[in-house]
Scaffold this motif. Structure first.
Motif, mmCIF file in Angstrom:
data_model
loop_
_atom_site.group_PDB
_atom_site.id
_atom_site.type_symbol
_atom_site.label_atom_id
_atom_site.label_comp_id
_atom_site.label_asym_id
_atom_site.label_seq_id
_atom_site.Cartn_x
_atom_site.Cartn_y
_atom_site.Cartn_z
ATOM 1 N N UNK A 590 -4.809 10.877 2.275
ATOM 2 C CA UNK A 590 -3.921 10.546 1.205
ATOM 3 C C UNK A 590 -3.014 9.304 1.939
ATOM 4 N N UNK A 591 -2.492 8.563 0.760
ATOM 5 C CA UNK A 591 -1.526 7.764 1.168
ATOM 6 C C UNK A 591 -0.307 8.175 1.230
ATOM 7 N N UNK A 592 0.769 7.682 1.792
ATOM 8 C CA UNK A 592 2.082 8.389 2.073
ATOM 9 C C UNK A 592 3.154 7.614 1.255
ATOM 10 N N UNK A 593 2.779 6.092 1.541
ATOM 11 C CA UNK A 593 4.019 5.401 1.390
ATOM 12 C C UNK A 593 3.736 4.125 0.508
ATOM 13 N N UNK A 594 4.440 3.460 -0.072
ATOM 14 C CA UNK A 594 4.402 2.120 -0.475
ATOM 15 C C UNK A 594 5.693 1.453 -0.099
ATOM 16 N N UNK A 595 5.246 0.175 0.499
ATOM 17 C CA UNK A 595 6.153 -0.640 1.250
ATOM 18 C C UNK A 595 7.121 -1.475 0.186
ATOM 19 N N UNK A 596 8.014 -2.305 0.719
ATOM 20 C CA UNK A 596 8.905 -3.100 0.071
ATOM 21 C C UNK A 596 8.313 -4.411 -0.459
ATOM 22 N N UNK A 597 6.926 -4.605 -0.181
ATOM 23 C CA UNK A 597 6.256 -5.793 -0.922
ATOM 24 C C UNK A 597 5.427 -4.849 -2.208
ATOM 25 N N UNK A 598 5.467 -3.725 -2.243
ATOM 26 C CA UNK A 598 5.012 -3.137 -3.337
ATOM 27 C C UNK A 598 3.501 -2.738 -3.000
ATOM 28 N N UNK A 599 3.173 -2.834 -1.663
ATOM 29 C CA UNK A 599 1.830 -2.369 -1.181
ATOM 30 C C UNK A 599 1.678 -1.012 -0.724
ATOM 31 N N UNK A 600 0.664 -0.220 -1.052
ATOM 32 C CA UNK A 600 0.235 0.981 -0.241
ATOM 33 C C UNK A 600 0.064 0.538 0.993
ATOM 34 N N UNK A 601 0.492 1.415 1.992
ATOM 35 C CA UNK A 601 0.681 1.241 3.403
ATOM 36 C C UNK A 601 -0.732 1.508 3.989
ATOM 37 N N UNK A 602 -1.363 2.534 3.960
ATOM 38 C CA UNK A 602 -2.680 2.725 4.813
ATOM 39 C C UNK A 602 -3.795 2.456 4.183
ATOM 40 N N UNK A 603 -4.736 2.536 5.226
ATOM 41 C CA UNK A 603 -6.217 2.461 4.753
ATOM 42 C C UNK A 603 -7.009 3.344 5.625
ATOM 43 N N UNK A 604 -8.247 3.082 5.835
ATOM 44 C CA UNK A 604 -9.066 4.280 6.368
ATOM 45 C C UNK A 604 -9.043 4.652 7.755
#
Ligand code: G1P
Length: 828
Positions: A590-604
């Motif tokens: 699972x993704x955990x966070x969205x950063x301040x650019x508005x992007x999901x932080x994690x990948x595979x």
């Protein structure tokens, strides 16, 4: 819980000492550390981690033996090969230091009832020579606020006024300088010392006289007589004695007492401890005092070392209750008081201890919630004392609203006290509104929200609904809860605008379900203020809600309970679907966070444990998905050499768009260390999904690491293990409560639901010691030892409970359990 170790080098060990009168210390085997009442009243100079390796400004005694100088702290060239043995217990320290001529055995503790720290130092001739001993204590008194460590260090020494007494000194600064202004000082600080039948022949209190052109390590004023009391100078408690002779095997005892008081009683109180019987009796009282805590919850599990370590873990939440997150060498921040999150976490263990103050503490905490769903962040020492923030900067931690329900639910389950939800409590009122994003002018002077000029009281349930609904609906562009100024991870503090916490999105969603389930048990209808009803029913959006409550003037209405339950469930299920659709990375984790650019932080390849932990803990995944998450988490984050589940993979960049944590070198603290609190909450989640062997591996790896000598953890579990697998931030960690809760609820399966007891053990084969595993705990007010017998050494999944015996009788029903219980397991 006594533990003895031989020290072949300085491992940076320290032990907290304290009493309920408010005196707190940290002490090392080299007598470093400090002593204080609070942030503004440090008796010994405040320490941080480096001070574990510099001991000059702490407790010391200089022995000149046959013309050669020796320090109690061992910090001379000739003492580097001394044998040193450290004994720690609840809560005292004993140090035995041996050289070729003599032994120094020192026992140190803070008595239960006095504002003093006491030391008994025995010097014993272990050689065949006759020794001539000159003794002088060398204890610099700091006597002021931690703020003056550099700021106004010199001018605050000008405030010092000192008095020489027959065997000690009293120091009372005229004023106290700190950010509150210049106040008259009412506290006296002291050092007293005594050697039976040996006279004090000199007292030096001016640090300049003591140093006399030398240094703290090589002072040149040790033998000065008739010096003047230090007025307007830095102060040292240097109390010197006539020389004495020690024949082979002879010994002498020096007692040193360091204190602080608002009263004129320090000389009298200190002298009391010169009597060796009193000293020993007071030590026994201290042991009994701390044993009364550890007696309330203990375990026999896995092996002796694990079980003994857990005794210290039981003491850790008690320590955190009194030390907050400040006042130990690693915990060199904060100014006392406790954070909102920690307040609720610490209550988890108080509930397990059946502490009589729980109901009141829990209830009082609800008065810290604002009518917009945010809360005061720092809690003062007195119940119900709330402050917006230590630095008067207001931040919103997006997880804050989630914890109160978890703790309250546990309290209700343990006690069956469902009525607690209907108790009425006030709301915190200060200038902040709109989840602290706006400011208002009219606030009530007593910081209690008013409705038509009288303090408004809403039910505890209303407070809980408010916190969880507002947080749940406070979502960003990805539809997850906004991160605001951070969540559980204090280091994610730079994604204020576009950040989202998927992790706590799970928590809040599940909380709505928990609330719905609790409401089912209540007799309806449910009372609440109208804006909250409109928000829950989606008649208004969050912004209009904030506008409405800014100038609180609501009607109080009664809501049909079934309508409310249904609405909460709609919110819950809708969010689950959203998570299912948008939070996954290729059905693997699972993704955990969205950063301040508005992007999901994690990948595979990358992962943050928090998102996985909160999903499992909140049970927002189905079994298959939970297993997928557990598989990937093990692959990406499980590193037994560091103590188990790391907090994140290495992002290898600073990430100004997420938070300060990523400025830390990878493997430290909130950037990818094995962070006990989150690791244990994750493991708790594994157990919830019956992924028991993974869970067991998780917590035992952590415990084994804490027990590993190279991890340098003196006792209990640390906040985290760093990139060298060294334990950091000892004692004061929320993980202790969670480890106890994990063992009690899940591993030993002591399940209380609305006051009804069930047993659902998830013990693995290795948890048993010779076929037995036991927990002593308080269940509905009765202390009970539950022993599981697994004679066939069956593993989890292969056994069931076949028989339960209490008071010699086979029992079927646990509802009246008041005594020890033997539970027999056999094949399914
Ligand atoms: C500490 C803080 C806690 C915070 C955590 C992560 O953890 O006390 O409030 O959530 O750092 O930033 P602890 O070890 O006390 O659980």
């Amino acid at each position: 819980m006594e533990k003895i170790i031989k020290l072949d080098k300085n491992y940076g060990h320290y032990l907290p000492l304290f009493n309920l009168k408010g005196l707190k210390a940290s002490i090392t085997p080299y007598f470093g550390g400090d002593l204080k009442l609070d942030h503004h009243h440090f008796v010994l100079e405040p320490v941080s981690e480096l001070s574990l390796f510099k001991h000059q400004l702490s407790r010391n005694v200089i022995f000149t033996v046959n013309g050669q100088r020796y320090f109690l702290n061992g910090d001379t060239e000739i003492q580097q090969n001394d044998e040193v043995y450290l004994t720690i217990g609840g809560l005292y320290q004993k140090v035995l230091r041996k050289n070729a001529l003599f032994d120094l055995s020192t026992t140190s503790f803070i008595p239960v009832d006095d504002l003093v720290e006491v030391h008994k130092i025995e010097i014993k001739n272990n050689s065949l020579k006759v020794l001539e001993v000159d003794t002088i204590t060398a204890i610099p008194l700091y006597g002021r606020s931690a703020d003056n460590l550099r700021d106004h260090r010199h001018v605050t020494s000008l405030l010092n006024r000192t008095m020489h007494k027959s065997n000690g000194i009293l120091m009372k600064p005229t004023l106290s300088f700190d950010e509150r202004g210049h106040l008259e000082n009412h506290y006296t600080y002291s050092v007293f010392a005594d050697i039976k039948d040996i006279k004090v022949n000199r007292i030096i209190s001016n640090l300049d006289d003591f140093i006399n052109g030398g240094s703290l390590n090589f002072p040149r004023g040790l033998n000065l007589k008739d010096t003047k009391p230090a007025n307007g100078y830095e102060v040292i408690g240097a109390i010197g004695f006539e020389k004495f002779i020690l024949k082979p095997n002879e010994s002498k005892v020096l007692t040193v007492v360091i204190g602080v008081s608002k009263e004129d009683d320090l000389e009298k109180v200190s002298e009391k401890y010169f009597d060796s019987k009193t000293f020993e009796d007071e030590l026994k009282k201290v042991e009994a005092h701390f044993k009364s805590y550890t007696d309330k919850l203990n375990f026999e599990i896995e092996n002796k070392e694990t079980s003994e370590l857990l005794e210290w873990v039981t003491l850790q939440p008690v320590l955190r209750r009194y030390f907050g997150n400040s006042y130990l060498p690693h915990h060199d921040y904060g100014r006392g008081g406790r954070g909102w999150r920690d307040l609720w976490q610490d209550l988890l263990s108080l509930i397990m201890f059946n502490d009589s103050s729980v109901n009141e503490l829990l209830f009082n905490n609800f008065a810290g919630i604002r009518i917009d769903g945010s809360n005061a962040t720092i809690i003062g020492d007195k119940p119900g004392e709330f402050v917006a923030d230590r630095n008067k900067i207001v931040r919103v931690w997006s997880d804050h609203g989630a914890w109160p329900l978890l703790t309250t639910k546990m309290y209700i389950d343990e006690t069956g006290n469902l009525e607690f939800l209907l108790k009425k409590q006030s709301y915190f009122d200060d200038q902040f509104t709109h989840y602290t994003h706006q400011i208002k002018e009219n606030i009530s002077e007593d910081h209690k929200l008013k409705l038509s000029n009288t303090t408004y009281h809403g039910t505890v349930l209303e407070h809980l609904l408010l916190q969880n609904m507002v947080a749940h609906l406070n979502t960003g562009k990805h539809g997850f809860v906004k991160l605001e100024d951070a969540d559980w991870n204090d280091g994610l503090d730079m994604a204020h605008d576009l950040g989202e916490t998927i992790a706590f999105t799970h928590f809040y969603a599940n909380n709505l379900k928990v609330l719905a389930d609790l409401i089912t048990e209540l007799d309806g209808p449910i009372e609440m203020f109208e804006s909250l009803y409109l928000l829950i029913n989606e008649k208004i959006d969050l912004h209009s809600f904030f506008n409405r409550v800014k100038h609180f003037n609501d009607r109080i209405i009664l809501v049909d309970k079934n309508e409310l339950i249904q609405k909460l469930e709609i919110h819950y299920f809708r969010r689950l679907r959203h998570i299912e659709q948008f939070a996954w990375i290729k059905q693997s984790h699972l993704q955990s966070y969205v950063n301040n650019f508005g992007d999901l932080v994690d990948n595979e390849e990358t992962m943050n444990l928090t998102g996985q932990a909160m999903a499992l803990l909140s049970e927002t995944l189905d079994q298959e998905d939970a297993e997928a998450v557990a598989d990937t988490t093990k692959k990406l984050l499980f590193r037994p050499e560091f103590g188990g589940y790391l907090l994140n993979t290495n992002y290898d960049k600073v990430m100004m768009e997420l938070g300060r944590a990523y400025g830390f070198q990878y493997g430290h603290k909130e950037n990818g260390a094995m962070f006990s609190h989150m690791a244990i909450m994750y493991i708790y989640g594994l157990y919830r999904y019956n992924l028991v062997s993974l869970g067991k591996e998780g917590f035992q790896t952590l415990i084994n690491k804490a027990l590993d000598k190279d991890a340098q953890v003196l006792a209990g579990i640390p906040e985290y293990f760093n990139d060298q697998a060294v334990g950091k931030y000892l004692y004061l960690t929320g993980s202790a409560s969670w480890l106890l809760k994990l063992l009690r609820d899940e591993v030993f399966g002591i399940k209380l639901v609305l006051g009804k007891l069930m047993l659902e053990p998830k013990l693995t084969q290795t948890d048993f010691i010779n076929g037995k595993a036991s927990i002593t705990t308080i269940i509905k007010g009765n202390k009970v030892k539950v022993t599981y017998h697994n004679e066939k050494h069956l593993d989890y999944g292969n056994y069931k409970i076949v028989k339960m015996i209490s008071q010699g009788q086979v029992i079927e029903n646990l509802s009246d359990l008041k005594d020890n219980l033997e539970v027999y397991l056999d094949e399914l």
